[in-house]
Design a protein around this motif. Structure first.
Motif, PDB file in Angstrom:
ATOM      1  N   LEU A 114       0.858  -1.184   0.000  1.00 36.14           N
ATOM      2  CA  LEU A 114       0.000   0.000   0.000  1.00 36.14           C
ATOM      3  C   LEU A 114       0.894   1.234   0.000  1.00 36.14           C
ATOM      4  N   ASP A 115       0.813   2.010  -1.065  1.00 36.00           N
ATOM      5  CA  ASP A 115       1.600   3.233  -1.195  1.00 36.00           C
ATOM      6  C   ASP A 115       0.689   4.445  -1.052  1.00 36.00           C
ATOM      7  N   TRP A 116       0.912   5.217   0.037  1.00 37.44           N
ATOM      8  CA  TRP A 116       0.075   6.368   0.357  1.00 37.44           C
ATOM      9  C   TRP A 116       0.714   7.662  -0.132  1.00 37.44           C
ATOM     10  N   THR A 117      -0.117   8.565  -0.643  1.00 35.59           N
ATOM     11  CA  THR A 117       0.296   9.927  -0.970  1.00 35.59           C
ATOM     12  C   THR A 117      -0.763  10.872  -0.412  1.00 35.59           C
ATOM     13  N   VAL A 118      -0.343  11.789   0.473  1.00 32.47           N
ATOM     14  CA  VAL A 118      -1.282  12.675   1.155  1.00 32.47           C
ATOM     15  C   VAL A 118      -0.774  14.113   1.088  1.00 32.47           C
ATOM     16  N   ASN A 119      -1.669  15.018   0.727  1.00 32.62           N
ATOM     17  CA  ASN A 119      -1.366  16.452   0.717  1.00 32.62           C
ATOM     18  C   ASN A 119      -2.526  17.206   1.367  1.00 32.62           C
TER      19      ASN A 119
ATOM     20  N   ILE B  70      -3.080   1.886   9.832  1.00 30.16           N
ATOM     21  CA  ILE B  70      -1.861   1.496   9.119  1.00 30.16           C
ATOM     22  C   ILE B  70      -1.132   2.680   8.502  1.00 30.16           C
ATOM     23  N   ALA B  71      -1.747   3.862   8.529  1.00 28.75           N
ATOM     24  CA  ALA B  71      -1.065   5.062   8.045  1.00 28.75           C
ATOM     25  C   ALA B  71      -1.473   6.227   8.938  1.00 28.75           C
TER      26      ALA B  71
ATOM     27  N   GLY C  47       3.968  17.641   1.944  1.00 29.07           N
ATOM     28  CA  GLY C  47       3.372  16.388   1.502  1.00 29.07           C
ATOM     29  C   GLY C  47       3.893  15.193   2.288  1.00 29.07           C
ATOM     30  N   PHE C  48       3.194  14.074   2.135  1.00 25.48           N
ATOM     31  CA  PHE C  48       3.513  12.874   2.911  1.00 25.48           C
ATOM     32  C   PHE C  48       3.371  11.650   2.015  1.00 25.48           C
ATOM     33  N   THR C  49       4.349  10.755   2.105  1.00 23.00           N
ATOM     34  CA  THR C  49       4.259   9.470   1.422  1.00 23.00           C
ATOM     35  C   THR C  49       4.646   8.363   2.401  1.00 23.00           C
ATOM     36  N   GLN C  50       4.026   7.210   2.228  1.00 21.56           N
ATOM     37  CA  GLN C  50       4.332   6.059   3.092  1.00 21.56           C
ATOM     38  C   GLN C  50       4.030   4.789   2.332  1.00 21.56           C
ATOM     39  N   SER C  51       4.842   3.750   2.571  1.00 17.40           N
ATOM     40  CA  SER C  51       4.632   2.454   1.934  1.00 17.40           C
ATOM     41  C   SER C  51       4.522   1.376   3.001  1.00 17.40           C
TER      42      SER C  51
ATOM     43  N   LEU D 299      -4.189   6.267  -2.769  1.00 16.98           N
ATOM     44  CA  LEU D 299      -3.576   5.034  -2.270  1.00 16.98           C
ATOM     45  C   LEU D 299      -3.423   4.096  -3.451  1.00 16.98           C
ATOM     46  N   GLN D 300      -2.189   3.654  -3.686  1.00 14.32           N
ATOM     47  CA  GLN D 300      -1.948   2.662  -4.737  1.00 14.32           C
ATOM     48  C   GLN D 300      -1.787   1.300  -4.093  1.00 14.32           C
ATOM     49  N   VAL D 301      -2.606   0.362  -4.534  1.00 15.30           N
ATOM     50  CA  VAL D 301      -2.602  -1.007  -4.008  1.00 15.30           C
ATOM     51  C   VAL D 301      -1.955  -1.924  -5.043  1.00 15.30           C
ATOM     52  N   THR D 302      -0.933  -2.667  -4.635  1.00 15.65           N
ATOM     53  CA  THR D 302      -0.250  -3.586  -5.542  1.00 15.65           C
ATOM     54  C   THR D 302      -0.298  -5.003  -4.976  1.00 15.65           C
ATOM     55  N   TYR D 303      -0.854  -5.914  -5.746  1.00 16.99           N
ATOM     56  CA  TYR D 303      -0.884  -7.328  -5.372  1.00 16.99           C
ATOM     57  C   TYR D 303       0.220  -8.063  -6.135  1.00 16.99           C
ATOM     58  N   THR D 304       1.060  -8.777  -5.400  1.00 18.72           N
ATOM     59  CA  THR D 304       2.067  -9.643  -6.015  1.00 18.72           C
ATOM     60  C   THR D 304       1.607 -11.084  -5.842  1.00 18.72           C
ATOM     61  N   TYR D 305       1.635 -11.841  -6.924  1.00 21.88           N
ATOM     62  CA  TYR D 305       1.105 -13.203  -6.837  1.00 21.88           C
ATOM     63  C   TYR D 305       1.812 -14.138  -7.803  1.00 21.88           C
ATOM     64  N   THR D 306       1.677 -15.422  -7.520  1.00 19.78           N
ATOM     65  CA  THR D 306       2.155 -16.455  -8.433  1.00 19.78           C
ATOM     66  C   THR D 306       0.978 -16.914  -9.266  1.00 19.78           C
ATOM     67  N   ALA D 307       1.055 -16.673 -10.553  1.00 19.75           N
ATOM     68  CA  ALA D 307      -0.064 -16.982 -11.433  1.00 19.75           C
ATOM     69  C   ALA D 307      -0.349 -18.476 -11.457  1.00 19.75           C
ATOM     70  N   ALA D 308      -1.635 -18.802 -11.588  1.00 19.36           N
ATOM     71  CA  ALA D 308      -2.031 -20.206 -11.692  1.00 19.36           C
ATOM     72  C   ALA D 308      -1.430 -20.814 -12.955  1.00 19.36           C
ATOM     73  N   PRO D 309      -1.109 -22.124 -12.932  1.00 20.59           N
ATOM     74  CA  PRO D 309      -0.539 -22.767 -14.122  1.00 20.59           C
ATOM     75  C   PRO D 309      -1.439 -22.591 -15.339  1.00 20.59           C
TER      76      PRO D 309
END
Length: 239
Positions: A55-60, A101-102, A134-138, A192-202
């Motif tokens: 979760l990457d936050w950007t707040v102004n 969380i932030a 400004g404020f950023t947090q990951s 808020l940028q949400v990034t999911y990292t995953y192992t793709a199904a076969p």
């Protein structure tokens, strides 16, 4: 025939492949003046196995106008006003019921024009256009975290953003530490940028027609060679 079987096993065993991948989405906060509820999509486990969430936050934040009123009995002289802004992010939540969380805590001091301002009892002073840095947090999460399962499914993850402002005058004079009335109009923007990292199904890739013909041609050729060799080594029948 053993050669044919081995080739078939090799062909189909290499057809299934796995790969690591990412999916990203962005929640735009728009303009938040108090508290706002947002949502973002969960990771659909039909795509594979979720391995991480970032979760990457950007707040102004800024104050468009702020007014302080001297509620003391006597006259006071204000030499500085310290403005504060606190932005809290909760996930997963309905309101502030989720995990904090932030947390953004910013402050900015303003000196009145001319260095000081004198206010009689009940008199007000107004300040406009105050911008906070400004404020950023990951934040990162793995399967070992308690709420990791909340990010998985076919629904949404609730996100709550709380935004508050404050003002504390520094003043001298009769009863200058007693009471102040503040009225602040401010807002927060960001995302808020949400990034999911995953192992793709076969997945089983479909070969192109020429590849299919070439593959089966090779198999048939090997089969013919094996059959011819076997026939050559077989003793002739005695009449």
């Amino acid at each position: 025939m053993k050669i044919i079987s081995a080739l078939l096993i090799l062909t189909f065993s290499t057809a299934l492949t796995c790969r690591a991948d990412v999916i990203s989405q962005t929640v735009d906060f728009g303009t938040v003046t108090g508290g706002s509820q947002f949502y973002f999509n969960q990771f659909n486990t039909a795509l594979g196995t979720l391995t991480g969430v970032t979760l990457d936050w950007t707040v102004n934040s800024s104050i468009s106008t702020a007014e302080i009123t001297n509620m003391n009995a006597g006259t006071v002289t204000v030499s500085r006003i310290s403005f504060t802004n606190t932005v809290d992010g909760f996930v997963p939540s309905i309101g502030t019921s989720g995990d904090l969380i932030a947390e953004v805590a910013k402050s900015k001091s303003v000196t009145p024009a001319g260095g000081t301002v004198t206010l009689t009892s009940g008199e007000s002073y107004t300040v406009n256009n105050i911008t906070f840095s400004g404020f950023t947090q990951s934040d990162s999460y793995t399967s070992a975290d308690a709420n990791f399962s909340a990010f998985q499914g076919t629904g949404t993850v609730p996100l709550y953003l709380a935004n508050t402002f404050g003002a504390t005058p520094t003043a001298s004079g009769s009863g200058s530490t007693t009471s102040w009335l503040t009225s602040i109009t401010g807002s927060t923007t960001g995302n808020l940028q949400v990034t999911y990292t995953y192992t793709a199904a076969p997945i089983a890739p479909v070969p192109e027609p020429p590849s299919i013909l070439l593959g089966f041609g090779g198999i048939l050729g090997m089969a013919g060679f094996a059959f011819k060799r076997r026939a050559k080594n077989t003793p002739a029948a005695v009449a």
